[in-house]
Scaffold this motif. Structure first.
Motif, PDB file in Angstrom:
ATOM      1  N   LEU B  76      16.624   6.383  76.768  1.00 20.33           N
ATOM      2  CA  LEU B  76      15.838   7.195  77.702  1.00 20.33           C
ATOM      3  C   LEU B  76      15.387   6.349  78.889  1.00 20.33           C
ATOM      4  CD1 LEU B  76      13.757   9.229  75.081  1.00 20.33           C
ATOM      5  CD2 LEU B  76      15.507  10.142  76.640  1.00 20.33           C
ATOM      6  N   ARG B  77      15.052   5.082  78.647  1.00 20.05           N
ATOM      7  CA  ARG B  77      14.657   4.185  79.727  1.00 20.05           C
ATOM      8  C   ARG B  77      15.829   3.931  80.671  1.00 20.05           C
ATOM      9  NH1 ARG B  77      11.799   3.993  82.198  1.00 20.05           N
ATOM     10  NH2 ARG B  77      11.512   1.839  82.781  1.00 20.05           N
ATOM     11  N   ALA B  78      17.033   3.844  80.108  1.00 14.28           N
ATOM     12  CA  ALA B  78      18.216   3.625  80.937  1.00 14.28           C
ATOM     13  C   ALA B  78      18.421   4.787  81.906  1.00 14.28           C
ATOM     14  CB  ALA B  78      19.449   3.444  80.050  1.00 14.28           C
ATOM     15  N   ARG B  79      17.953   5.974  81.529  1.00 14.80           N
ATOM     16  CA  ARG B  79      18.012   7.134  82.427  1.00 14.80           C
ATOM     17  C   ARG B  79      16.862   7.150  83.420  1.00 14.80           C
ATOM     18  NH1 ARG B  79      18.201  12.404  78.552  1.00 14.80           N
ATOM     19  NH2 ARG B  79      20.100  11.939  77.389  1.00 14.80           N
ATOM     20  N   ALA B  82      10.175   7.952  81.669  1.00 14.02           N
ATOM     21  CA  ALA B  82       9.021   7.260  81.079  1.00 14.02           C
ATOM     22  C   ALA B  82       8.805   7.808  79.671  1.00 14.02           C
ATOM     23  CB  ALA B  82       7.778   7.488  81.936  1.00 14.02           C
ATOM     24  N   VAL B  83       8.553   6.899  78.719  1.00  7.41           N
ATOM     25  CA  VAL B  83       8.514   7.300  77.305  1.00  7.41           C
ATOM     26  C   VAL B  83       7.174   6.922  76.655  1.00  7.41           C
ATOM     27  CG1 VAL B  83       9.673   7.105  75.059  1.00  7.41           C
ATOM     28  CG2 VAL B  83      11.015   6.897  77.174  1.00  7.41           C
ATOM     29  N   GLY B  84       6.513   7.906  76.117  1.00  7.89           N
ATOM     30  CA  GLY B  84       5.299   7.659  75.325  1.00  7.89           C
ATOM     31  C   GLY B  84       5.639   7.776  73.848  1.00  7.89           C
ATOM     32  N   ILE B  85       5.165   6.847  73.038  1.00  8.82           N
ATOM     33  CA  ILE B  85       5.503   6.835  71.612  1.00  8.82           C
ATOM     34  C   ILE B  85       4.231   6.836  70.784  1.00  8.82           C
ATOM     35  CG2 ILE B  85       6.619   5.502  69.761  1.00  8.82           C
ATOM     36  CD1 ILE B  85       8.356   4.250  72.074  1.00  8.82           C
ATOM     37  N   LEU B  86       4.142   7.778  69.866  1.00  8.45           N
ATOM     38  CA  LEU B  86       3.009   7.804  68.944  1.00  8.45           C
ATOM     39  C   LEU B  86       3.543   7.607  67.538  1.00  8.45           C
ATOM     40  CD1 LEU B  86       1.128  10.856  70.449  1.00  8.45           C
ATOM     41  CD2 LEU B  86       0.387   8.462  70.530  1.00  8.45           C
ATOM     42  N   ALA B  87       3.097   6.540  66.885  1.00  4.69           N
ATOM     43  CA  ALA B  87       3.519   6.284  65.510  1.00  4.69           C
ATOM     44  C   ALA B  87       2.354   6.670  64.616  1.00  4.69           C
ATOM     45  CB  ALA B  87       3.868   4.817  65.333  1.00  4.69           C
ATOM     46  N   VAL B  88       2.538   7.757  63.879  1.00  3.30           N
ATOM     47  CA  VAL B  88       1.441   8.326  63.115  1.00  3.30           C
ATOM     48  C   VAL B  88       1.495   7.797  61.693  1.00  3.30           C
ATOM     49  CG1 VAL B  88       0.315  10.468  62.459  1.00  3.30           C
ATOM     50  CG2 VAL B  88       1.642  10.364  64.567  1.00  3.30           C
ATOM     51  N   ASP B  89       0.543   6.926  61.362  1.00  2.00           N
ATOM     52  CA  ASP B  89       0.524   6.242  60.063  1.00  2.00           C
ATOM     53  C   ASP B  89      -0.737   6.613  59.302  1.00  2.00           C
ATOM     54  OD1 ASP B  89       2.732   4.889  60.831  1.00  2.00           O
ATOM     55  OD2 ASP B  89       1.907   2.886  60.594  1.00  2.00           O
ATOM     56  N   ASP B 114       6.763   1.522  81.787  1.00  2.00           N
ATOM     57  CA  ASP B 114       7.068   2.941  81.594  1.00  2.00           C
ATOM     58  C   ASP B 114       7.264   3.313  80.132  1.00  2.00           C
ATOM     59  OD1 ASP B 114       6.766   3.878  84.187  1.00  2.00           O
ATOM     60  OD2 ASP B 114       8.714   3.032  84.760  1.00  2.00           O
ATOM     61  N   VAL B 115       6.855   2.400  79.254  1.00  2.00           N
ATOM     62  CA  VAL B 115       6.832   2.727  77.825  1.00  2.00           C
ATOM     63  C   VAL B 115       5.409   2.481  77.339  1.00  2.00           C
ATOM     64  CG1 VAL B 115       7.674   2.101  75.527  1.00  2.00           C
ATOM     65  CG2 VAL B 115       9.253   2.107  77.469  1.00  2.00           C
ATOM     66  N   PHE B 116       4.860   3.454  76.625  1.00  2.00           N
ATOM     67  CA  PHE B 116       3.518   3.294  76.075  1.00  2.00           C
ATOM     68  C   PHE B 116       3.606   3.582  74.583  1.00  2.00           C
ATOM     69  CE2 PHE B 116      -0.707   4.580  74.842  1.00  2.00           C
ATOM     70  CZ  PHE B 116      -1.523   3.689  75.523  1.00  2.00           C
ATOM     71  N   ALA B 142      -0.154  14.446  80.124  1.00  2.00           N
ATOM     72  CA  ALA B 142      -0.957  14.453  81.353  1.00  2.00           C
ATOM     73  C   ALA B 142      -0.745  13.161  82.139  1.00  2.00           C
ATOM     74  CB  ALA B 142      -2.430  14.643  81.017  1.00  2.00           C
ATOM     75  N   ALA B 143      -0.401  12.084  81.428  1.00  2.00           N
ATOM     76  CA  ALA B 143      -0.178  10.794  82.086  1.00  2.00           C
ATOM     77  C   ALA B 143       1.223  10.721  82.699  1.00  2.00           C
ATOM     78  CB  ALA B 143      -0.368   9.658  81.081  1.00  2.00           C
ATOM     79  N   GLY B 144       1.982  11.792  82.585  1.00  2.00           N
ATOM     80  CA  GLY B 144       3.274  11.847  83.257  1.00  2.00           C
ATOM     81  C   GLY B 144       4.429  11.232  82.492  1.00  2.00           C
ATOM     82  N   PHE B 145       4.276  11.019  81.199  1.00  2.00           N
ATOM     83  CA  PHE B 145       5.441  10.562  80.430  1.00  2.00           C
ATOM     84  C   PHE B 145       6.411  11.733  80.303  1.00  2.00           C
ATOM     85  CE2 PHE B 145       2.317   7.374  79.300  1.00  2.00           C
ATOM     86  CZ  PHE B 145       3.070   6.218  79.468  1.00  2.00           C
ATOM     87  N   ASP B 146       7.686  11.447  80.523  1.00  2.00           N
ATOM     88  CA  ASP B 146       8.690  12.510  80.516  1.00  2.00           C
ATOM     89  C   ASP B 146       9.085  12.895  79.097  1.00  2.00           C
ATOM     90  OD1 ASP B 146       9.054  12.384  83.441  1.00  2.00           O
ATOM     91  OD2 ASP B 146       9.814  10.377  82.980  1.00  2.00           O
ATOM     92  N   TRP B 147       9.100  11.889  78.237  1.00  2.00           N
ATOM     93  CA  TRP B 147       9.448  12.114  76.835  1.00  2.00           C
ATOM     94  C   TRP B 147       8.325  11.577  75.974  1.00  2.00           C
ATOM     95  CZ3 TRP B 147      14.197  14.018  74.710  1.00  2.00           C
ATOM     96  CH2 TRP B 147      15.143  14.382  75.677  1.00  2.00           C
TER      97      TRP B 147
END
Lengths: 350, 350
Positions: B76-79, B82-89, B114-116, B142-147
């Motif tokens: 996705l970054r290569a495209r 911006a990617v937001g990731i939530l790891a729910v543990d 661009d990765v959070f 809301a922070a504008g992450f596309d994925w």
């Protein structure tokens, strides 16, 4: 509730007390279907003295829980105890109910009148399965079963809700369930009274035992409260398919039961924590259930969804203003409603 | 809410809109802690137009979800997305928070602005984690992450609550997760838009694929509704550690997204179902939350627990009579209370 409905409840209540299988099955269906008759039945049969010992058994799919339950049942029957078994399974659109595959192994006990087995399936309602299976174990208790085994599928929050309502929680792990991090990930170790490492003879059995033991030690240090006679969760090694280690497991469960019963004050305290937790959960579920019955909840949901999609407000503000109104004033018209409609009003206050 | 608290909310809101990392982290902590400030923030930032695509990724522990998320992120970054990731543990008493082990693999992206990445842990409150992680994904939107990639641990009811709020749900299975019965047991197949058989090269990979495919076919027949242009969940084979099959997986996710977007009516309908489900869940949680804030809920729980232990009533009747009273009259004194205490009242109606 109409007089004939009340009569039906009384009839099933007396059949449950006599451990009549068809009466029990009927009562359990009422509970699974979340009917008012099911609640009325539970209210009548509730045993504050809590005579049965409930054992919750949880662990990842494929860890051998059903085999362990089968072996425990065999030993409890040899002692002459009556055993109720609830296998709590999520439902699937493919079967429309509980999956009976594993139950086949339980056919060892199917002709025994002192063993009662029921599979319970999620019917889609959020958290409903955990509530229903705890209530079902109360029904089995009223039917005079001495031991109630609650077997769950998977290790998640809802599964833990089920087993935490038990008196003794058994956590089943297997070597292939991975390393310590994976075990921690299951996030449920704090809930275990007895740990089982099943399929112990497989590669990694020793290592898993060491990891669990290390984590229990760590937990002991972190939670050191200076309490005398603290319960130290034992780790049992089993190969359930060969019935290896099951005697020691039952002995560990017996010891935990004796530990709880040795100190009546502690037993009361543990029970009281469990009752309080269930009161909170029930209150939450019944409030929403009450809104559905006494008010057009679904109408509000539909209207509010449309508003949100049109960009006229966020779910946060809209839910909060409804909650504020409900807590301040109750449901508009609910009081008159309850007076007018005797039947429904009575259902709410049995 | 006091003027200074409102100011803090506005400040964080504007920092989130600018994708300021520390502002985001602060806002996410408010959400995890279930504070009024977190709700006010979410209300301000809620995007009814739902610009991001949310992908929920679930499966048993050890099935390679983190590796898959890592590989998807790289693509996705290569495209340029911006990617937001939530790891729910789930949390553990041993760590007091989320487990960071798997996150180490994500260090590939740790210096990329661009990765959070955020790990979210259960803090013991029932169902709170599912709610918090859905809300956190709204903040990332809301922070504008596309994925937004929502990775969960385990397959259970709470995990499904998380991923069902996503636009595309990816279910990851592995050969060692067992036969078809075990898969059905996970009870979650109805929720999958894309199936992944990871570690496909291991023994049993072919068989697992056949089983899943058979079940999807069965489900298709059972649910045949004559809908044209129905989504047929594809099965992707991957060996994530070697990055095998990840391109095809992303393509499947893209196709599902395109499927949703092709028909605006369907997209609206799908969204509307998800919003409605969340409204019901939120209402349930907030009602109990409101009772804690506006009334002595814990006092009632303690008193009622004691009554039950003394054998003076069952939880069923006692909860029902409280619910009836609350729905008819609201919380006694809540209205005056709200009038008197400006601050708290305002929190309830932002």
């Amino acid at each position: 509730m109409t007089p004939s409905a009340l009569e039906a409840v009384e009839e099933i209540a007396s059949r449950v007390r006599n451990r009549d299988r068809r009466g029990l099955a009927r009562g359990l269906s009422w509970i699974e279907d979340r009917t008012p008759a099911g609640r009325a039945l539970l209210d009548r049969l509730y045993r504050a003295d809590h005579p049965a010992h409930r054992v919750g058994i949880t662990g990842p799919p494929g860890s051998g829980k059903s085999t362990i339950v089968n072996e425990l049942t065999r030993r409890l029957r040899a002692r002459g105890a009556a055993v109720g078994i609830l296998a709590v399974d999520p439902s699937s659109p493919f079967t429309g109910g509980a999956i009976l595959g594993d139950r086949i192994r339980m056919q060892d006990h199917s002709s025994d009148p002192d063993v009662f087995i029921r599979s319970m399936a999620s019917r889609g309602s959020l958290g409903g399965l955990a509530a229903a299976s705890i209530e079902a174990s109360e029904l089995l208790e009223a039917a005079g079963f001495d031991w109630i085994l609650l077997e769950t599928v998977g290790v998640g929050q809802s599964e833990m809700e089920v087993v935490e309502a038990a008196d003794t929680t058994v956590l089943v792990l297997v070597p292939e369930s991975g390393d310590a991090v994976q075990v921690m990930k299951a996030g449920v170790m704090e809930g275990g009274d007895v740990f089982v490492i099943n399929k112990y003879d497989r590669e990694g059995g020793d290592r898993l035992e060491k990891e669990v033991s290390l984590m229990l030690e760590l937990s002991r240090e972190l939670n050191a409260t200076g309490v005398a006679d603290r319960w130290e969760p034992p780790i049992c090694r089993t190969v359930a398919l060969r019935a290896d280690g099951i005697d020691a497991l039952l002995e560990a469960i017996d010891r935990h039961r004796a530990h709880l019963e040795r100190d009546p004050e502690r037993r009361r305290e543990v029970r009281s924590r469990k009752i309080a937790r269930r009161l909170r959960t029930q209150l939450r579920d019944r409030l929403v259930g009450g809104l559905v019955r006494r008010w057009d909840l679904e109408g509000w949901v539909a209207e509010t969804t449309a508003r949100i999609q049109e960009g006229k407000g966020s779910p946060y503000a809209l839910v909060d203003s409804l909650v504020a109104r409900l807590l301040e004033e109750g449901v508009p018209g609910a009081r008159d409603d309850a007076r007018r409609s005797e039947g429904r009003g009575a259902e709410e206050r049995p």
